[in-house]
Design a protein around this motif. Structure first.
Motif, PDB file in Angstrom:
ATOM      1  N   MET B   1       2.341   4.897  10.328  1.00  0.00           N
ATOM      2  CA  MET B   1       1.830   5.622   9.189  1.00  0.00           C
ATOM      3  C   MET B   1       0.473   6.249   9.506  1.00  0.00           C
ATOM      4  N   ALA B   2       0.349   6.834  10.677  1.00  0.00           N
ATOM      5  CA  ALA B   2      -0.905   7.529  10.994  1.00  0.00           C
ATOM      6  C   ALA B   2      -0.834   8.888  10.328  1.00  0.00           C
ATOM      7  N   MET B  27      -2.176   4.636   3.345  1.00  0.00           N
ATOM      8  CA  MET B  27      -2.027   3.275   3.837  1.00  0.00           C
ATOM      9  C   MET B  27      -2.747   2.306   2.909  1.00  0.00           C
ATOM     10  N   ASN B  28      -3.881   2.741   2.361  1.00  0.00           N
ATOM     11  CA  ASN B  28      -4.645   1.843   1.501  1.00  0.00           C
ATOM     12  C   ASN B  28      -3.845   1.454   0.266  1.00  0.00           C
ATOM     13  N   ILE B  31      -1.140  -0.985   1.333  1.00  0.00           N
ATOM     14  CA  ILE B  31      -1.670  -2.325   1.585  1.00  0.00           C
ATOM     15  C   ILE B  31      -2.013  -3.016   0.264  1.00  0.00           C
ATOM     16  N   LEU B  34       1.139  -4.111  -1.382  1.00  0.00           N
ATOM     17  CA  LEU B  34       1.755  -5.237  -0.674  1.00  0.00           C
ATOM     18  C   LEU B  34       1.006  -6.529  -0.972  1.00  0.00           C
ATOM     19  N   VAL B  37       1.879  -7.645  -4.476  1.00  0.00           N
ATOM     20  CA  VAL B  37       3.214  -8.254  -4.499  1.00  0.00           C
ATOM     21  C   VAL B  37       3.146  -9.659  -3.922  1.00  0.00           C
ATOM     22  N   GLY B  38       2.393  -9.793  -2.818  1.00  0.00           N
ATOM     23  CA  GLY B  38       2.252 -11.103  -2.179  1.00  0.00           C
ATOM     24  C   GLY B  38       1.650 -12.119  -3.131  1.00  0.00           C
ATOM     25  N   SER B  41       3.899 -12.988  -5.988  1.00  0.00           N
ATOM     26  CA  SER B  41       4.988 -13.842  -5.511  1.00  0.00           C
ATOM     27  C   SER B  41       4.515 -15.285  -5.397  1.00  0.00           C
ATOM     28  N   ILE B  42       3.282 -15.450  -4.914  1.00  0.00           N
ATOM     29  CA  ILE B  42       2.759 -16.809  -4.775  1.00  0.00           C
ATOM     30  C   ILE B  42       2.646 -17.465  -6.151  1.00  0.00           C
ATOM     31  N   PHE B  82       5.311  -6.299 -12.545  1.00  0.00           N
ATOM     32  CA  PHE B  82       5.772  -6.585 -11.186  1.00  0.00           C
ATOM     33  C   PHE B  82       6.771  -5.514 -10.738  1.00  0.00           C
ATOM     34  N   HIS B 180      11.453   1.995   7.558  1.00  0.00           N
ATOM     35  CA  HIS B 180      10.879   2.427   6.287  1.00  0.00           C
ATOM     36  C   HIS B 180      11.947   2.861   5.289  1.00  0.00           C
ATOM     37  N   ILE B 183      13.377  -0.289   3.769  1.00  0.00           N
ATOM     38  CA  ILE B 183      12.584  -0.887   2.681  1.00  0.00           C
ATOM     39  C   ILE B 183      12.933  -0.195   1.367  1.00  0.00           C
TER      40      ILE B 183
END
Lengths: 384, 668
Positions: B1-2, B27-28, B31, B34, B37-38, B41-42, B82, B180, B183
């Motif tokens: 993803m550059a 990208m920001n 991230i 993500l 979501v992480g 999920s926890i 969510f 990608h 996903i």
């Protein structure tokens, strides 16, 4: 190399041409082994199990071709396992009376030997690194190979023992926390031994074996305080061919992540102390091992999680249930996906990546053991 | 993803959409999403999901319960926020693909022949030769070598120089695309199978979640979903011999009814056990009745072996009692009339009972055929033993208070003696406390019940007490009637005390009525008298039952006496005026089926395949490029070799050195 040799050699031989006599003997031996199993047990295996066996056969041949030491390991493991099975005959009684079984090759004994050898190898690797003693390093490698051999023998003999306890109980020994800890130790060691040869350095050995020794410590505690080594029958949910592929694939992932974390530790020490850096390969090499290992782990962890989803679709009524184990697998996956993104597209290197890799181990550890200890859910097969 | 280079190019074309794409594809953002979501999920794993709301209220208190409820924390994974994050993640990834894919596909195909000498010269991996061969000869010489290294090459004369470009492993780039796209595909498939439309309709009030515990037939239409509903996951419990044409979907604090286009009949449910007692398999024999079929479909499902029918997957998920029919015998524990009464009942049914303490409701809650319990006997290892069938019930009084019982049908052997076990508990969270009723010589409960009744039979006690008192007084005092009457009275009193409250009752009585100094001696005397009296009653009972006592009492009968006294002593805290014995049963099990319809599954599986292919392409296919710049310099032919390996620089370096060595030999 003389000029002629180079000229003669410039035409790179095709893959098949690079195979020597031993490679073909290896392939034939593996095929013969599978053929024997098929002729003897083919009738009781279903089509999925046959497919898995075919896949394992091909994978073993290919891996043996590209990583030669695996062949010697296989020969030893096969020989010792068959010896143990022969000593057992058709009852478990021999486990208590036969010298070879009682002290060497009954699964419990073999796993004890594995444990002892791994711990000894850890110390020896450190001594070899600190004293820069090459011979000691070779001894450490030999110990690691032997530990791996004993671990595999232990697992395979346990497989047989489960049938001897009761034909109804028989199953591949990857069904509870005790068995998968042995698997974890063995797989992590194998991945390490591969990189050891490939990068021609034994300096990472102590670090990687440290995590294996920790696993061994847990294993022993678990076995002695909870009587975890006892062979139990499978609960209905685990009676599936998926277990044979889902669990090992997962442990290639866990093992590779653990290795990457310990290499991360080595990198950080290398970075901080000239004493260490004089005794270790360059940071570039460590970084490369770390990346390769995480990439390997990520690939297999992806496969394992997908296999898990396919299994869940058959057993739990859906490919994804947000069960704690599933969710933590996703978190682990996201964590390493992010690591790889940063490494590949942002070109992040150095201390942050090493630290991240170390932290990754704790995330992985929680997904592996923590979920079973603290969270309840569908995936509660290895309870503490 | 550059992305930075492409982003500027697009923003110059259309500033508005460029900004949006730049934001979505950054990208920001990816991230951030993500990480969210992480974390979500926890939270979902730490806070147990989809429990009964009552449990959450108890755990968090009313205030925090409401806060967490508003945040959707009890069902994080289908909370609106969510799902919104997931949607954004899909958008973000799609944007990333949209912006990078064309460039990447172009890169894959392109040989990039328009390179400049200076840029090649700046490569980390480069080597220069000067030879006297002609460029054409060099090209002929290097081509087979480079091809043997796996490169595909193109060459072109560009003005004064010849450029040769080689590339290999272009599918590494496909790896990026595959992963990608995977996903996006997986997330879309997942969203399709999630209960997104359902949530929406519940939110708009189109459907109402049913929270009452009522028969399915009474559930109002607003809580029924159309049979056409494409995706759901619900469950239903069907007793053997019964059928169901619907499942229940749990949602928030209630449920919805989902009708099925067919009927599932359950013929049989089976559990097999290992010899250790652990379950080995759960199986249900099902019959699918479908108007569209000429004849019913019969199938057996088991754990790990679901039935797939018309896109519906039917799973063996759980099991329970399906309303087993129980023949019960009620033994009164209080009062002089010990005649048992037979009554028929069934699990999940309530029975009204008239008892000596008023009306009681007997609620039969469960029946279990096998009860594998750990047994720890002295000096032996812990083993598992099957205690046989048991049933559970509650006795509820008119004030609504209930006591829970668990009675075993057959006697259980403990330390060599057989007992009927009856567990009792006053709170659901408590463990059961067990009453051990000894089994008589005939293997029944009758002798115990008869003995217990006698201890409540005042007339009988008085008679026996009178006889015993008369016998026990010495000859000299035999004619002292008041003495005999006093003794009789205290005997009667002790026995009734014991029958009501056990030995504890006697002890308490002594402690309450006797000065402390004399308590112990009085108690000794009382217990001796009580023991004698009980023994006499027991002997009479044995004689009445035809036991020959001329040789003294047998060891077995004597042990029974002790056990019976222990049991009668414990009856005071048993809390029930009767003992419910299970005489016979007809076991009816129910099977818990989970039924799911997931049209997105195929899509998700395609995504899985793409993901695996992509990951392996990305990590295990090396994408390398080489360029040869061949021109004439100072009367000699100059060859500049430069190359780079995408992502696997170290491996490429080795390959480069080897290639260089071979070419060295060929060029010189």
């Amino acid at each position: 190399m003389t000029q002629n040799e180079i000229l003669g050699e410039y035409r790179r031989r095709s893959f098949w041409q690079t195979l020597g006599m031993f490679d073909w003997i290896w392939a034939l031996a593996v095929l013969a082994g599978s053929g024997f199993v098929f002729s003897r047990y083919g009738a009781v295996m279903d089509s999925y199990e046959l497919a898995i066996m075919a896949g394992v056969t091909l994978a073993l041949i290919a891996t043996g071709w590209s990583w030669k030491p695996l062949r010697m390991l296989s020969v030893w493991v096969t020989a010792l396992t068959l010896f143990a099975i022969w000593r057992y005959g058709n009852t478990l009684v021999a486990g208590e009376t036969d010298f070879f079984l009682k002290f060497l090759f009954a699964s419990q004994s073999a796993i004890m030997w594995m444990s002892a050898l791994f711990v000894a190898a850890t110390l020896t690797y450190f001594v070899a690194m600190l004293a820069r003693a090459e011979f000691t390093g070779k001894v450490a490698s030999a110990m690691t190979w032997s530990a791996t051999t004993m671990g595999l023998v232990g697992l395979l003999v346990r497989w047989r023992e489960s049938y001897l306890v009761n034909p109804d109980f028989g199953h591949i020994p990857v069904s509870n926390l005790y068995e998968v800890f042995v698997l974890f130790a063995v797989i992590t060691a194998l991945i390490y031994l591969y990189y050891e040869r490939r990068y021609r350095t034994r300096a990472m050995g102590g670090f990687v074996l440290l995590v294996i020794s920790s696993a061994v410590a847990f294993l022993l505690w678990y076995a002695f305080t909870r009587n975890a080594a006892e062979i139990q029958p499978l609960v209905p949910a685990l009676q599936s061919y998926w277990m044979k592929i889902h669990v090992p694939a997962n442990f290639i992932g866990y093992g590779a992540f653990a290795l990457a974390a310990m290499v991360g530790v080595a990198w950080l020490l290398n970075d901080r102390s000239s004493f260490m850096s004089a005794r270790m390969p360059s940071q570039d090499i460590l970084e490369d091992v770390m990346y390769k290992s995480i990439a390997l782990g990520f690939a297999f962890f992806t496969v394992a999680t997908i296999l898990g989803a396919l299994w869940a679709a058959e057993a739990w009524g859906g490919y994804w249930s947000w069960d704690p184990k599933e969710t933590w697998a996703l978190i682990v996956w996201l964590n390493y996906a992010a690591w790889l993104h940063m490494h590949l597209t942002r070109g992040w290197r150095g201390a942050p990546m090493a630290w991240w890799s170390v932290i990754g181990l704790f995330v992985t550890l929680f997904a592996f053991v923590g979920v079973n200890m603290f969270l309840s859910g569908l995936h509660s097969y290895g309870e503490l | 993803m550059a992305l930075s280079a492409t982003a500027t190019r697009q923003s110059s074309r259309n500033p508005g959409s460029g900004l949006l794409l730049g934001f979505l594809g950054s990208m920001n953002l990816a991230i951030t999403l993500l990480v969210t979501v992480g974390i979500a999920s926890i939270v979902g794993t730490v806070l147990k999901q989809n429990e009964a709301y009552q449990n959450y209220i108890i755990k968090f208190g009313p205030f925090w319960f409401e806060v967490f409820n508003a945040l959707g924390l009890y069902d994080v994974y289908s909370a609106a926020w969510f799902l919104l994050i997931l949607t954004f993640l899909v958008l973000s990834t799609s944007t990333c693909i949209y912006r990078n894919a064309p460039q990447m596909l172009h890169d894959m195909r392109s040989y990039r022949l328009n390179v400049r000498f200076s840029s090649l010269n700046a490569f980390h991996n480069r080597h220069e030769w000067r030879t006297n061969s002609t460029p054409a000869a060099l090209l002929a010489s290097l081509t087979p070598v480079v091809q043997d290294f796996g490169y595909r090459i193109r060459s072109e004369q560009q003005g004064d120089h010849l450029i040769v470009s080689g590339k290999k492993g272009a599918i590494n780039r496909l790896g990026y695309l595959f992963t990608h796209v995977a996903i996006v595909v997986i997330c879309l498939g997942g969203l399709l199978d999630g209960n997104l439309p359902l949530k929406w309709r519940a939110f708009t009030g189109d459907i109402a979640i049913e929270t009452r515990d009522i028969p399915a037939s009474e559930v109002p239409p607003a809580s029924r979903l159309p049979v056409t509903n494409p995706s759901f996951r619900g469950s239903v419990s069907v007793p053997e011999g019964s059928a169901s044409d619907m499942v229940f979907l749990t949602l928030r604090d209630g449920y919805l009814v989902q009708p099925l286009p067919f009927t599932i009949r359950v013929k049989d449910f089976r559990i097999e056990h290992y010899e250790t007692g652990q379950p080995k398999s759960f199986e249900s024999d099902l019959v699918i009745d479908d108007a569209e079929r000429n004849e019913p479909l019969e199938a057996t499902i088991a754990v790990n072996h679901p039935l797939l029918y018309k896109g519906y997957a039917i799973y063996q998920a759980s099991f329970g009692d399906g309303g087993s029919e129980l023949e019960l015998r009620l033994w009164p524990l209080l009062g002089a009339d010990g005649t048992p009464r037979d009554i028929a009942g069934a699990v999940f049914k309530d029975l009204e009972l008239d008892t000596s303490v008023g009306k009681l409701q007997l609620e039969l809650t469960n029946f279990r055929l096998f009860n594998i319990n750990p047994v720890q006997e002295e000096g032996k290892e812990k083993t598992l033993r099957n205690f046989g069938p048991n049933f559970s019930f509650k006795l509820r009084n008119e004030r609504g208070e209930a006591v829970e019982y668990e009675n075993y049908m057959s006697p259980v052997t403990m330390d060599g003696r057989d007992f009927y076990l009856s567990g009792v508990r006053y709170e659901p969270a408590e463990p059961f406390h067990y009453l051990y009723i000894p089994v008589d010589a005939q293997g029944g409960i009758e002798r115990f019940m008869q003995f217990n009744t006698w201890l409540h039979d005042l007339e009988r006690i008085q008679r026996i007490a009178g006889e015993t008192a008369a016998q026990s007084l010495p000859e000299s005092k035999a004619d002292a009637p008041e003495l005999a009457a006093g003794l009789t009275q205290s005997m009667v009193r002790l026995v009734t005390l014991f029958a009501a409250r056990g030995f504890d009752g006697v002890v308490e009585e002594v402690e309450a009525s006797v000065p402390e100094a004399e308590q112990s001696s009085v108690l000794d005397a009382y217990l001796k008298v009580l023991q004698t009296m009980l023994a006499v009653m027991y002997a009479e009972l044995l004689t009445e039952n035809g036991v020959d006592l001329t040789q003294g009492i047998s060891m077995q009968d004597s042990v029974f006496f002790d056990d019976a006294l222990t049991a009668i002593g414990a009856l005071g805290s048993y809390g029930a005026p009767l003992y419910v014995q299970l005489d016979s049963f007809r076991h009816i099990q129910s099977t818990g089926l989970q039924i799911a319809r997931a049209p997105g599954k195929t899509m998700v599986y395609i995504g899985f395949a793409l993901l695996i292919a992509g990951v392996f392409c990305m990590f295990y296919v090396a994408a390398n490029r080489l360029w040869f710049w061949i021109d004439t310099k100072d009367g000699q032919t100059r060859v500049l070799l430069a190359g780079s390996g995408l992502r696997h620089q170290r491996d490429f370096e080795k390959e480069f050195v080897r290639l260089q060595q071979i070419l060295d030999a060929r060029f010189s």
